[in-house]
Write a protein that holds these residues in place. Structure first.
Motif, short mmCIF file in Angstrom:
data_model
loop_
_atom_site.label_atom_id
_atom_site.label_comp_id
_atom_site.label_asym_id
_atom_site.label_seq_id
_atom_site.Cartn_x
_atom_site.Cartn_y
_atom_site.Cartn_z
N MET A 89 -28.30 -29.24 1.28
CA MET A 89 -29.12 -30.35 1.77
C MET A 89 -29.14 -30.37 3.30
O MET A 89 -30.19 -30.53 3.91
N ARG A 90 -27.99 -30.19 3.90
CA ARG A 90 -27.86 -30.26 5.36
C ARG A 90 -28.63 -29.14 6.05
O ARG A 90 -29.25 -29.35 7.09
N VAL A 93 -32.78 -28.18 3.14
CA VAL A 93 -33.73 -29.29 2.98
C VAL A 93 -34.08 -29.86 4.35
O VAL A 93 -35.26 -30.10 4.66
N ALA A 94 -33.07 -30.02 5.20
CA ALA A 94 -33.34 -30.51 6.56
C ALA A 94 -34.17 -29.49 7.34
O ALA A 94 -35.06 -29.87 8.09
N ALA A 97 -37.66 -29.99 6.44
CA ALA A 97 -38.17 -31.21 7.09
C ALA A 97 -38.50 -30.94 8.55
O ALA A 97 -39.54 -31.38 9.06
N HIS A 123 -30.61 -34.45 9.66
CA HIS A 123 -29.96 -33.63 8.63
C HIS A 123 -28.67 -34.28 8.12
O HIS A 123 -28.28 -34.07 6.98
N ILE A 126 -29.97 -36.81 5.53
CA ILE A 126 -30.43 -36.12 4.32
C ILE A 126 -29.24 -35.70 3.46
O ILE A 126 -29.27 -35.84 2.24
#
Length: 137
Positions: A89-90, A93-94, A97, A123, A126
């Motif tokens: 995620m860090r 996904v960030a 973004a 991040h 997120i």
């Protein structure tokens, strides 16, 4: 939650140290494999970066070499151990973004780390993380 947060300059310093280390490792590995220093990122460079930023914090209590050298680490807001899902995620996904905002998200994140009391960036929100000076428990 978000105790003793690491601010902009220490995080930037850690990122620079990590970048220097990864550059040296990638250059040496490329030289060993191809007998030349490759100046552009390639699959080896990307693989090393992936493993470094995804796995090292999971196995080393939220530290990278640069963060450890400067006494900061990634921690979860809920107090649990940083895991693969958190780091995905860090980082990924960030990263998406930041890419979708054409880099504006990176600038906003830098201001967030510099100005917010908890020093959390996009991040961090997120992934449910923050960067702290506190040692792991």
């Amino acid at each position: 939650m978000c105790d003793n947060p690491g601010g902009f300059w220490v995080r930037l310093g850690a990122a620079i140290l990590d970048g220097i280390l990864l550059f040296i490792v990638s250059a040496l590995l490329n030289f060993a494999l191809f007998q030349q220093f490759v100046s552009e990122p390639n699959n080896i460079t990307h693989a090393i970066d992936l493993l470094y930023y995804l796995l090292l914090p999971v196995f080393w209590y939220g530290y990278t070499v640069g963060k450890r050298a400067l006494g900061i680490r990634i921690a979860r807001v809920d107090g649990r151990k940083v895991g693969i899902g958190t780091m995905l995620m860090r980082n990924f996904v960030a990263g998406i973004a930041y890419l979708l905002t054409l880099g504006i998200g990176v600038i906003v994140s830098a201001f967030m780390v510099g100005l917010r009391e908890d020093k959390r960036s996009i991040h961090d929100f997120i992934a449910g993380t923050y960067v702290t000076y506190d040692k792991p428990e």
